[in-house]
Design an enzyme around this catalytic site. Structure first.
Site, PDB file in Angstrom:
ATOM      1  N   THR A  18     -10.704   2.226  -2.661  1.00 53.33           N
ATOM      2  CA  THR A  18     -10.456   3.308  -2.808  1.00 53.33           C
ATOM      3  C   THR A  18     -10.761   3.799  -4.060  1.00 53.33           C
ATOM      4  O   THR A  18     -10.587   4.911  -4.512  1.00 53.33           O
ATOM      5  CB  THR A  18      -9.023   3.658  -2.369  1.00 53.33           C
ATOM      6  OG1 THR A  18      -8.141   2.903  -3.078  1.00 53.33           O
ATOM      7  CG2 THR A  18      -8.763   3.669  -1.106  1.00 53.33           C
ATOM      8  N   TYR A  52     -18.193   5.780  -1.881  1.00 52.65           N
ATOM      9  CA  TYR A  52     -16.881   5.511  -1.125  1.00 52.65           C
ATOM     10  C   TYR A  52     -16.923   6.066   0.278  1.00 52.65           C
ATOM     11  O   TYR A  52     -16.788   5.454   1.250  1.00 52.65           O
ATOM     12  CB  TYR A  52     -15.848   5.932  -1.957  1.00 52.65           C
ATOM     13  CG  TYR A  52     -14.374   6.162  -1.171  1.00 52.65           C
ATOM     14  CD1 TYR A  52     -13.635   5.174  -0.658  1.00 52.65           C
ATOM     15  CD2 TYR A  52     -14.080   7.614  -0.937  1.00 52.65           C
ATOM     16  CE1 TYR A  52     -12.581   5.365   0.008  1.00 52.65           C
ATOM     17  CE2 TYR A  52     -12.878   7.684  -0.333  1.00 52.65           C
ATOM     18  CZ  TYR A  52     -12.057   6.832   0.101  1.00 52.65           C
ATOM     19  OH  TYR A  52     -10.695   6.732   0.867  1.00 52.65           O
ATOM     20  N   GLY A  78       0.664  -1.162  -0.189  1.00 50.55           N
ATOM     21  CA  GLY A  78      -0.017   0.190   0.093  1.00 50.55           C
ATOM     22  C   GLY A  78       1.009   1.230  -0.040  1.00 50.55           C
ATOM     23  O   GLY A  78       2.011   1.248   0.414  1.00 50.55           O
ATOM     24  N   ALA A 115      -8.232  -0.543   2.298  1.00 55.10           N
ATOM     25  CA  ALA A 115      -9.673   0.019   1.809  1.00 55.10           C
ATOM     26  C   ALA A 115      -9.932  -0.218   0.374  1.00 55.10           C
ATOM     27  O   ALA A 115      -9.239  -0.465  -0.497  1.00 55.10           O
ATOM     28  CB  ALA A 115      -9.624   1.580   2.249  1.00 55.10           C
ATOM     29  N   LYS A 147     -17.016   4.549   4.098  1.00 54.61           N
ATOM     30  CA  LYS A 147     -15.803   4.810   4.872  1.00 54.61           C
ATOM     31  C   LYS A 147     -16.471   5.298   6.381  1.00 54.61           C
ATOM     32  O   LYS A 147     -15.832   5.161   7.411  1.00 54.61           O
ATOM     33  CB  LYS A 147     -15.054   5.736   4.635  1.00 54.61           C
ATOM     34  CG  LYS A 147     -14.155   5.398   3.365  1.00 54.61           C
ATOM     35  CD  LYS A 147     -12.938   4.523   3.610  1.00 54.61           C
ATOM     36  CE  LYS A 147     -11.776   4.816   4.615  1.00 54.61           C
ATOM     37  NZ  LYS A 147     -10.875   3.881   5.086  1.00 54.61           N
TER      38      LYS A 147
END
Length: 294
Positions: free
Chosen positions: A69, A132, A17, A67, A136
Site C-alpha cells: 500500500t 499501486y 493490519g 497488500a 490492485k
C-alpha cells in the site's frame, strides 16, 4: 441470510493490519472462529506455505487484507507491489477454488482515474493512474478470470480506525504540536472507518454476496475536510489551510475524485453505510480516548 456462528475464518493481516485487526474483532463478536495471521505465520508469496496453512486450518472463509500500500514507493518497486497486489490474490483465488473456500479480497478506489464528478459505481470503467492502482486492478482481474463463484471483492478507500496509525491519527498528532497545518483540498474521496467496513463485510457474507462491491462510509470529503473535522472533534486549536495537490508533488498520481457509490451494497444487505463524520467521531471520542498510549 446464512448464519455464520461456528464457521471458521482465516484473516490474512489479522494480527497487525489496520483493517485486519478490526475484522478479527468483529468476526469474533459474531461467534466465528477466527485465525488472524501475520507474515510471521505464513509466507504470502509461497504457494506451498499457503497450501499447508489451508490444509491445516480448513477455513470456510479467507479474508485477504494483505497488500502493498505504499503508493509512492510502488512507482519504484513495481515488482514488490505486483507480488502482493496481483500474484497473491491470484494464488489465493486458485487455492480457494481448489479447497472450496470463500475468498473475501479487498481492493481500492485507485482503480479509477478520478476524472468523474459523481460517485463511481462497480460498473464504471477502470483506468488506474499509478502502479499501486494498476497492480490492485490486475489482482481483481486475475480473480475474475478464475470463474469461481465464491469470490467477493470489496473496493474501499481512505481507511482510518483503531490499533494502527493512519491519516487521522497522524494529523491529530501534528495538530497538537503546531499552530497551523496545510492539507490538500483538491482530492475528494470516501473516508472509511475500519470497524464499520468490517461490519459491512460481514453483512455481505451473511447475504452470500459475490462479485465486486464498493464499501465505504457515506458522504465525501477532501483530505483537508477530513483533517479539519478531526481537529475540530478534538477541540485542538490548530488552523487548517487548504492547498492544491501541486503544493505536495508526489511520485504517484492520485485520483482527484474517487468517491464510491454504495447503492449496490444497500440493495443486497438493506443497510446504508453511516456518514463518515459520525464514524470519525466514534474513532476520536472512543478509540483514541481508550488508547491514549497509541
Amino acid at each position: 441470510m446464512i448464519d455464520l456462528a461456528g464457521k471458521k475464518a482465516v484473516i490474512l493481516g489479522g494480527k497487525t493490519g489496520l483493517l485486519g485487526q478490526s475484522l478479527t474483532e468483529k468476526l469474533q463478536a459474531q461467534d466465528i472462529i477466527t485465525i488472524p495471521l501475520s507474515r510471521s505465520d505464513f509466507d504470502p508469496l509461497n504457494e506451498e506455505s499457503l497450501t499447508a496453512m489451508l490444509e491445516r486450518e480448513e477455513p470456510d472463509f479467507i479474508f485477504n487484507t494483505v497488500a502493498y500500500t505504499m503508493v509512492d514507493l510502488a512507482e519504484d518497486e513495481e515488482n514488490k507491489a505486483h507480488l502482493l497486489n496481483t500474484t497473491l490474490p491470484a494464488t489465493l483465488g486458485r487455492l480457494c477454488k481448489q479447497f472450496k473456500i470463500k475468498l473475501i479480497h479487498y481492493s481500492t478506489d485507485f482503480v479509477f482515474d478520478g476524472k468523474k464528478d459523481s460517485p463511481y459505481s462497480e460498473e464504471d470503467k477502470t483506468n488506474p493512474q499509478s502502479v499501486y492502482g494498476e497492480t490492485k486492478l490486475a489482482g481483481e482481474e486475475r480473480l475474475n478470470e478464475l470463474n469461481y463463484d465464491e469470490i467477493l471483492i470489496i473496493r474501499t478507500a481512505w481507511l482510518f480506525g483503531p490499533h494502527k496509525t493512519n491519516f487521522v491519527h497522524k494529523i491529530l498528532g501534528f495538530a497538537k504540536e503546531r499552530e497551523s497545518l496545510t492539507v490538500v483540498h483538491d482530492q475528494s474521496g470516501s473516508p472509511t472507518y475500519t470497524p464499520d467496513l468490517a461490519d459491512y463485510s460481514i453483512e455481505l457474507l451473511k447475504h452470500e454476496a459475490k462479485g465486486i462491491f464498493n464499501v465505504v462510509n457515506s458522504g465525501k470529503a477532501s483530505w483537508c475536510e477530513l483533517a479539519t473535522e478531526a481537529i475540530d472533534s478534538c477541540a485542538i486549536n490548530c488552523r487548517v489551510d487548504p492547498v492544491p495537490t501541486s503544493a505536495y508533488p508526489t511520485k504517484a498520481t492520485r485520483p482527484p475524485y474517487s468517491v464510491l457509490d454504495t447503492s449496490k451494497f444497500t440493495e443486497v444487505t438493506g443497510k446504508t453505510p453511516r456518514p463518515w463524520v459520525q464514524a470519525l467521531r466514534d474513532y476520536v471520542y472512543n478509540d483514541l480516548k481508550d488508547h491514549q498510549e497509541d
